[in-house]
Design an enzyme around this catalytic site. Sequence first.
Site, short mmCIF file in Angstrom:
data_model
loop_
_atom_site.label_atom_id
_atom_site.label_comp_id
_atom_site.label_asym_id
_atom_site.label_seq_id
_atom_site.Cartn_x
_atom_site.Cartn_y
_atom_site.Cartn_z
N HIS A 21 -33.16 -4.97 14.46
CA HIS A 21 -33.05 -3.86 15.41
C HIS A 21 -32.06 -4.19 16.52
O HIS A 21 -31.26 -3.35 16.92
CB HIS A 21 -34.44 -3.53 16.01
CG HIS A 21 -35.37 -2.94 15.00
ND1 HIS A 21 -35.82 -1.65 15.05
CD2 HIS A 21 -35.92 -3.47 13.87
CE1 HIS A 21 -36.60 -1.40 14.01
NE2 HIS A 21 -36.68 -2.50 13.29
N ASP A 118 -34.81 2.71 20.56
CA ASP A 118 -35.19 2.45 19.18
C ASP A 118 -36.11 3.56 18.68
O ASP A 118 -36.85 4.17 19.45
CB ASP A 118 -35.93 1.10 19.13
CG ASP A 118 -36.09 0.61 17.72
OD1 ASP A 118 -35.20 -0.10 17.24
OD2 ASP A 118 -37.11 0.92 17.07
N THR A 141 -32.36 2.45 12.79
CA THR A 141 -31.70 1.22 12.31
C THR A 141 -31.75 1.07 10.79
O THR A 141 -31.29 0.07 10.26
CB THR A 141 -32.33 -0.02 12.97
OG1 THR A 141 -33.75 0.03 12.75
CG2 THR A 141 -32.06 -0.06 14.45
N GLN A 340 -23.68 -14.32 9.00
CA GLN A 340 -23.64 -13.59 7.72
C GLN A 340 -22.36 -12.76 7.58
O GLN A 340 -21.81 -12.65 6.49
CB GLN A 340 -24.87 -12.68 7.61
CG GLN A 340 -24.93 -11.92 6.31
CD GLN A 340 -26.29 -11.35 6.03
OE1 GLN A 340 -27.27 -12.07 5.91
NE2 GLN A 340 -26.39 -10.04 5.93
N SER A 360 -28.00 -5.72 6.31
CA SER A 360 -27.38 -6.50 5.23
C SER A 360 -26.66 -5.57 4.26
O SER A 360 -25.55 -5.87 3.81
CB SER A 360 -28.43 -7.32 4.48
OG SER A 360 -28.91 -8.35 5.31
N GLU A 363 -23.45 -4.34 5.85
CA GLU A 363 -22.47 -5.43 5.97
C GLU A 363 -21.84 -5.72 4.60
O GLU A 363 -20.63 -5.93 4.49
CB GLU A 363 -23.14 -6.69 6.54
CG GLU A 363 -23.48 -6.53 8.03
CD GLU A 363 -24.59 -7.48 8.51
OE1 GLU A 363 -24.89 -8.47 7.82
OE2 GLU A 363 -25.16 -7.21 9.59
N1 UPG Z 1 -28.44 -12.50 9.86
C1 UPG Z 1 -27.52 -13.48 10.10
N2 UPG Z 1 -27.82 -14.75 9.77
C2 UPG Z 1 -28.98 -15.11 9.18
C3 UPG Z 1 -29.92 -14.08 8.90
C4 UPG Z 1 -29.62 -12.79 9.25
O1 UPG Z 1 -26.43 -13.20 10.64
O2 UPG Z 1 -29.18 -16.30 8.92
C5 UPG Z 1 -28.16 -11.13 10.33
C6 UPG Z 1 -27.67 -10.21 9.24
O3 UPG Z 1 -26.26 -10.29 9.12
C7 UPG Z 1 -28.15 -8.86 9.74
C8 UPG Z 1 -29.44 -9.18 10.50
O4 UPG Z 1 -29.37 -10.56 10.82
O5 UPG Z 1 -27.22 -8.32 10.65
C9 UPG Z 1 -30.69 -8.97 9.66
O6 UPG Z 1 -30.91 -7.61 9.51
P1 UPG Z 1 -31.36 -6.97 8.11
O7 UPG Z 1 -30.45 -7.36 7.04
O8 UPG Z 1 -31.49 -5.49 8.34
O9 UPG Z 1 -32.74 -7.63 7.77
P2 UPG Z 1 -34.12 -7.85 8.64
O10 UPG Z 1 -33.90 -8.86 9.63
O11 UPG Z 1 -35.16 -8.11 7.62
O12 UPG Z 1 -34.32 -6.40 9.29
C10 UPG Z 1 -35.45 -5.62 9.64
C11 UPG Z 1 -36.32 -5.16 8.46
C12 UPG Z 1 -35.49 -4.37 7.46
C13 UPG Z 1 -34.83 -3.18 8.16
C14 UPG Z 1 -34.03 -3.67 9.35
C15 UPG Z 1 -33.42 -2.53 10.15
O13 UPG Z 1 -36.94 -6.28 7.85
O14 UPG Z 1 -36.28 -3.97 6.37
O15 UPG Z 1 -34.01 -2.45 7.27
O16 UPG Z 1 -34.86 -4.44 10.23
O17 UPG Z 1 -34.39 -1.66 10.60
#
Ligand code: UPG
Length: 461
Positions: A21, A118, A141, A340, A360, A363
């Site tokens: 978020h 949010d 999000t 990432q 993800s 991205e």
């Molecule tokens: N990321 C990094 N490095 C890491 C791990 C994550 O840069 O080692 C970043 C990644 O690039 C992204 C973010 O962290 O920008 C992670 O976001 P996301 O891919 O959306 O996963 P979650 O952290 O699991 O996100 C939560 C929920 C998911 C939902 C999202 C947006 O688990 O299901 O879609 O929030 O609401």
Amino acid sequence: MSGSGSGSVHVALLPSAGMGHLTPFLRLASLLVQHQCQVTLVSPELTVSFAESELMSRFLSAFPEVNQIQFHLLPFDTATANSTDPFWLQFEAIRRSAHLLSSLLPSLSPPLSALITDVTLISSVIPVTESLCLPNYILFTSSAKMFSLFSFFPTASSSASLDAEILEIPGVLPIPKSLIPPLLLVPNSLFANIFMEDSSKLTKLNGVFINTFEGLEVQTLEALNGGKVIEGLPSIFSVGPFMPCEFEKRDQLGATLKWLDHQPAESVVYVSFGSRTAMTRNQIREIGHGLLRSGCKFLWVLKDKIVDKDEEEELDQVVGHEIMKRIKKQGMVVKTWVDQGEILGHKAVGGFVSHCGWNSVTEAAYHGVRILAWPLHGDQKINAEVVVMSGLGMWVRSWGWGGEIVVKGEEIGEAVKEMMGNESLKTKAAEVKEAARKAIDVGGSCEVTFRGLINEWKSNN
Ligand code: UPG
């Protein structure tokens, strides 16, 4: 309170908990700064994870012109919340403290043109913005498809449509019941309660930002904006894909990047399940076996706790000493936060095994990297459906929700091999990338949206 005098636009953003978020909020904030808006970040005191506080400080150092106000959260009895998830408890803490914004926001100068919060804060923030006559927006999000479920939820609940095997949402491809976040179907869970309370107030908002673009979700966006899903929705602004920003870059990737630099183009599978997914030890070991069996080079980012503050054990202990020895010949595994954005943008990376957290997915779309979807929780199956329908990736549906079964290494290896060898996925991913770049290019849909909104905010002054 709407009126910032001299024509300047001042927007406050209030994100909620977790990197999934916070990251898109900070990317939105940086876009607003680029469009000459004054930005105030209302940041709840004490983040749940280290990653959030680190990202916040990086953002504030990169943008000294952004004003930050600390939002003190009131303590509450967590036993009353029907959840043990630390991120959801933080959502609830922010919701229960939201009324304090009534005295915090009017002290900002120049006066605010808009507040963007949010999605989990809708019902608690509306009384505040109504009393201050302040335009109220949310940043959703997740995907537009998930938003269609969110907005249709009150109708579905009242007509018992949620009991059917397939949920028909007008104008949107039907959603099988098996894709609906399980907690939404648990009566009185914190997730279901917030979802129900907030979705029924959507028509009171001035607008909804979604980190998506037409190349990925055109049908859903048209249905939402065409009044097909429900009547009276505010405008839905597709402002994605949000690009990873400079301030997110960390220096920790040295050895990993060096290793990637030595791999052939598009040969490496990147494996990551986001910021808050903890897998069981058995599943972690099967993933290790699966990646080895795939015969592909891989970069695997492993987390075995929901919150990074709780991570204790070393990589060897978690993965197992024997597998670690074999992994070193074929790939890399790390148990730290990685950049990432930089990895997905590296020329050596050709595929992504992803839980389909929405950030993800967007991205990967931005970088044209094909996905093997392995959705585990919440909105992720709905997002995985978007991935499959857009052609960006494939999904082995029999793997179920996270923790339901232990997916065997053999199956994982086969699926990874299939994804990496699938030429049509590769071509389609390249097309999605092109559409993504077009959306955020100069004169593209994002810029047009921001210009329009900013003009509207200026004219309200
Ligand atoms: N990321 C990094 N490095 C890491 C791990 C994550 O840069 O080692 C970043 C990644 O690039 C992204 C973010 O962290 O920008 C992670 O976001 P996301 O891919 O959306 O996963 P979650 O952290 O699991 O996100 C939560 C929920 C998911 C939902 C999202 C947006 O688990 O299901 O879609 O929030 O609401």
